[in-house]
Design a protein around this motif. Structure first.
Motif, PDB file in Angstrom:
ATOM      1  N   ALA A  93       0.849  -1.194   0.000  1.00  0.00           N
ATOM      2  CA  ALA A  93       0.000   0.000   0.000  1.00  0.00           C
ATOM      3  C   ALA A  93       0.874   1.230   0.000  1.00  0.00           C
ATOM      4  N   SER A  94       1.678   1.334  -1.015  1.00  0.00           N
ATOM      5  CA  SER A  94       2.518   2.531  -1.148  1.00  0.00           C
ATOM      6  C   SER A  94       1.593   3.725  -1.418  1.00  0.00           C
ATOM      7  N   ASP A 114      -2.332  -2.899  11.207  1.00  0.00           N
ATOM      8  CA  ASP A 114      -0.925  -2.500  11.239  1.00  0.00           C
ATOM      9  C   ASP A 114      -0.632  -1.641  10.004  1.00  0.00           C
ATOM     10  N   VAL A 115       0.121  -0.605  10.240  1.00  0.00           N
ATOM     11  CA  VAL A 115       0.463   0.308   9.142  1.00  0.00           C
ATOM     12  C   VAL A 115       1.972   0.494   9.117  1.00  0.00           C
ATOM     13  N   SER A 116       2.563   0.447   7.938  1.00  0.00           N
ATOM     14  CA  SER A 116       3.969   0.834   7.814  1.00  0.00           C
ATOM     15  C   SER A 116       4.084   1.686   6.551  1.00  0.00           C
ATOM     16  N   THR A 121      -1.762  -3.941   6.992  1.00  0.00           N
ATOM     17  CA  THR A 121      -2.207  -5.285   7.329  1.00  0.00           C
ATOM     18  C   THR A 121      -3.689  -5.220   7.687  1.00  0.00           C
ATOM     19  N   LEU A 122      -4.477  -6.039   7.013  1.00  0.00           N
ATOM     20  CA  LEU A 122      -5.923  -6.037   7.209  1.00  0.00           C
ATOM     21  C   LEU A 122      -6.362  -7.282   7.956  1.00  0.00           C
ATOM     22  N   GLU A 123      -7.360  -7.102   8.787  1.00  0.00           N
ATOM     23  CA  GLU A 123      -7.997  -8.249   9.446  1.00  0.00           C
ATOM     24  C   GLU A 123      -9.406  -8.318   8.900  1.00  0.00           C
ATOM     25  N   VAL A 124      -9.726  -9.469   8.303  1.00  0.00           N
ATOM     26  CA  VAL A 124     -11.056  -9.587   7.732  1.00  0.00           C
ATOM     27  C   VAL A 124     -11.715 -10.873   8.220  1.00  0.00           C
TER      28      VAL A 124
END
Lengths: 161, 564
Positions: A93-94, A114-116, A121-124
């Motif tokens: 996800a640039s 989570d984001v970097s 990072t997705l939780e589904v």
């Protein structure tokens, strides 16, 4: 054909090995398996999705019943059961695609956990189909990592009453 | 007063009524054997190989109906038990195997003589335990005995690390076992029993097929009552031999690959097949797709997983065979038995006359003649026969008629060569007054002959009759019939010892018979000898077992079996 069975077992060492061994020995295929203790720590609950190619479900259930540590087995029709699966998806996800990824996440009611700089990072959570759908949509952006829990299932209230 | 884990095992065994155990000690069972040495109740039989200890426990269980117990040390001792455990599993025989294990703190480190025996045996035990706290021992031993002997019986293994055997505990008696996940069905479903009764009364061509479950559940009397009241012709699997008197006019002989032509023809032509305590093994059914094509099938078995596993049952009844047959007989007693199948009975009579198993008349040492003569000369005696596996086993099954259950002991499901000698040891220990005869093959016998030492040591009066054809005979027969006679790796001529000399070396009386004229005299000598005896009979080398249904053929596609 895939079939979901719900198995209550004694929470003792080696029980998982007994069940996995039985599936292997009798030529039954496990598609997915999830196991965790129940509200009573003496018992565990397993949701097993069985891939029934040429072995009848009846044999799978009967052979499982013969294991001393197996307490009870429910074999539900698909409409009698609520099923969910959880997936954690780390996706590229640039800055140029980040907004699009977040939009997809929102549509699927996925949580961003989570984001970097370059990844989200997705939780589904959802049915198997829903998980597969979001994966398909995210794939073009580049999935770095993907973990699925396998299905867990519980009988609908109506089926229990 | 505190006692050690090892003492708790012995105490539990004594409480459960165990009198005899078979085993070999080792490093990891030293504490257990130390405690066993002090028992005034339990006799320990020192074997020469752990596989034989397991088979002896198995033979003991089959002859007595009690639970057989065997013991081995960790590692190789435990792995040597594996064949014996698998054998008991396949034939649903209640044995409990105790194995020593390396101390708890080194489990998983590849310690000396460590083997993951609970893991190795997972697919061949009814249940197993790895004891991690000696406090659990009384409970575990009680559970093991309960599980081994109830429902569909089977082997249970208890693996006990050495430090657990040395841990001190407060012993407590376990009087009753309840397991949340284990409740065998005993009583048959009433509606299914009524449905069966209806089919039996209506049938024009019924056949009753009995298996090992009849022996296990002690259902012979109910089988006899059902068969004789309703004039049902009876056949049996190898495991069911002795469940119905073989000299009875309704007896048709064994079913299956080496069954009688009468039994196989009857099953293929019947309109009702009552399978009681059977699991429709491939050696019994032949080609399953073409098995009993005209028949409705009533399937009685205690294991629900056996119902419709191989053959689809029209009326399945899950439960204990004796309980179900008793209920069926009681229900049927309200009706007049219908005599509507006289034509069928006379057809069977005709088959029986035409397809009777032949006893060779020429005066040469044919294996069939040997078994026939042995049976003839022991008529009326209390005889337990054990067998090896292969041709010897089939000839014993075909020609040694049995009138009572628990007198024919043979490895059915696993087909374990070498089962004859150690199971005879177990049977003789269980029934000290019975005449135990191991009808063996030279190949099978040589797989376990080290345990002649056990026979000699305890002076067990076991008679070993070796059908000696200097071949792995059944393999040779298949190579002859299905591999164009290309014999390979079946000739035992070279290297096989002189069994007379071998007997002498062990201090066991032995005699080799090479002429027909010596046969009866030698059998007499064996029967009148009080101790153990080896009768080594050099039979016709290339005699085959017939009739035979080739693998994959239907039961009525039979080679041999016609009258001369």
């Amino acid at each position: 054909m895939k079939h979901t069975i719900s198995v209550y077992v004694e929470n003792k060492p080696g029980v998982l090995a007994r069940i996995a061994g039985l599936f292997r020995r009798r030529g039954f295929n496990i598609h997915s398996l999830s196991v965790a203790p129940t509200e009573n720590a003496a018992y565990s609950h397993m949701t097993i999705v069985v891939d029934l190619e040429d072995k009848p479900l009846e044999q799978v259930v009967k052979q499982l019943h013969k294991l001393i540590n197996v307490i009870k087995i429910h074999d539900y029709l698909p409409e009698e059961v609520v099923e969910r699966e959880l997936a954690l998806i780390k996706v590229n996800a640039s800055s140029e695609v980040r907004a699009e990824v977040i939009e997809i996440a929102n549509i699927f009611r996925a949580k961003i956990i989570d984001v970097s700089r370059n990844y989200l990072t997705l939780e589904v959570t959802g049915t198997e189909d829903k998980i597969s759908a979001i994966i398909a949509l995210l794939k073009p952006y580049g999935i770095k990592d993907l973990v699925r829990t396998g299905k867990v299932a519980v009988a609908r209230g109506q089926a229990t009453e | 007063m505190k006692i050690s884990g090892a003492q708790a095992i012995v105490k539990s065994l004594e409480y459960l009524g165990v009198k005899d155990v078979f085993g070999i000690p080792g490093g990891a069972t030293l504490p257990l054997y130390d405690a066993l040495a002090d028992s005034k109740i339990i006799n320990h039989y020192l074997m020469r190989h752990e596989q034989c200890a397991a088979h002896a426990a198995d033979g003991y269980a089959r002859a007595s109906g009690k639970i057989g117990v065997c013991m081995a040390t960790s590692g190789p001792g435990a792995t040597n038990l594996v064949t014996g455990i698998a054998n008991a599993y396949m034939d649903s025989i209640p044995i409990v195997a105790f194995t020593g294990q390396v101390p708890t703190h080194v489990i998983g480190t590849d310690a000396f003589q460590e083997a993951d025996i609970t893991g190795i045996t997972l697919p061949i035990v009814k249940h197993s335990y790895l004891v991690t706290d000696a406090t659990d021992i009384p409970q575990i031993v009680a559970e093991a005995f309960y599980i081994a002997s109830t429902g569909r019986p089977g082997p249970v293994l208890i693996d006990i690390p050495r430090d657990i055997q040395q841990q001190f505990i407060d012993y407590h008696l376990i009087e009753k076992v309840t397991l949340p996940g284990y409740k065998p069905t005993i009583k048959g479903h009433a509606r299914q029993i009524k449905e069966s009764a209806k089919l039996i009364l209506e049938s024009k061509r019924p056949v009753l097929l009995i298996g090992g479950g009849i022996i296990t559940s002690g259902a012979s009397e109910e089988v006899f009552k059902l068969a004789t009241t309703h004039r049902l012709p009876v056949t049996w699997t190898l495991m069911g031999k002795g469940g119905f008197p073989e000299n009875h006019e309704l007896s048709m002989g064994m079913i299956g690959m080496h069954g009688t032509k009468t039994s196989n023809m009857a099953v293929q032509n019947c309109d009702l097949l009552i399978g009681a305590g059977v699991r429709f093994d491939d050696r019994a059914t032949g080609n399953v797709a073409r098995f009993a094509p005209h028949a409705s099938i009533i399937h009685i078995d205690i294991d629900p997983a056996e119902v419709s596993k191989i053959v689809k049952a029209s009326v399945p009844i899950v439960g204990d065979a004796r309980t179900i047959l008793k209920a069926l007989n009681e229900y049927l007693s309200e009706f007049e038995p219908k005599a509507n199948h006289e034509g069928w009975l006379s057809q069977i009579k005709k088959w029986k006359k035409n397809y009777a198993l032949r006893v060779p008349r020429d005066k040469i040492l044919k294996p069939q003649l040997l078994v026939h003569t042995l049976k003839k000369m022991t008529a009326g005696m209390e005889i337990i026969v054990t067998t090896g596996v292969g041709q010897n086993q089939m000839w014993a099954a075909q020609y040694f008629n049995m009138e009572k259950p628990r007198h024919f002991i043979s490895s059915g499901g696993l087909g374990t060569m070498g089962f004859g000698l150690p199971s005879a040891i177990g049977a003789q220990v269980a029934k000290p007054d019975a005449l135990v005869i191991d009808i063996d093959g030279d190949g099978s016998f040589q797989m376990v002959l080290q345990d002649l030492a056990t026979i000699a040591c305890y002076n067990l009066p076991v008679k070993i009759v070796i059908i000696n054809n200097r071949y792995l005979g059944m393999v040779r027969q298949w190579q002859q019939l299905f591999y164009k006679g290309k014999y390979f790796a079946v000739d035992l001529e070279k290297g096989t010892p002189d069994f007379e000399e071998l007997g002498r070396a062990y201090g066991i009386r032995a005699k080799s018979v090479k002429e027909y004229s010596q046969l009866e005299k030698s059998i007499s000598e064996m029967l009148s000898h009080e101790g153990p005896f080896i009768l080594d009979v050099h039979v016709e080398k290339e005699e085959n077992v017939f009739p035979m249904v080739p693998a994959g053929a239907a039961l009525d596609e039979i080679i041999g079996g016609e009258a001369k």
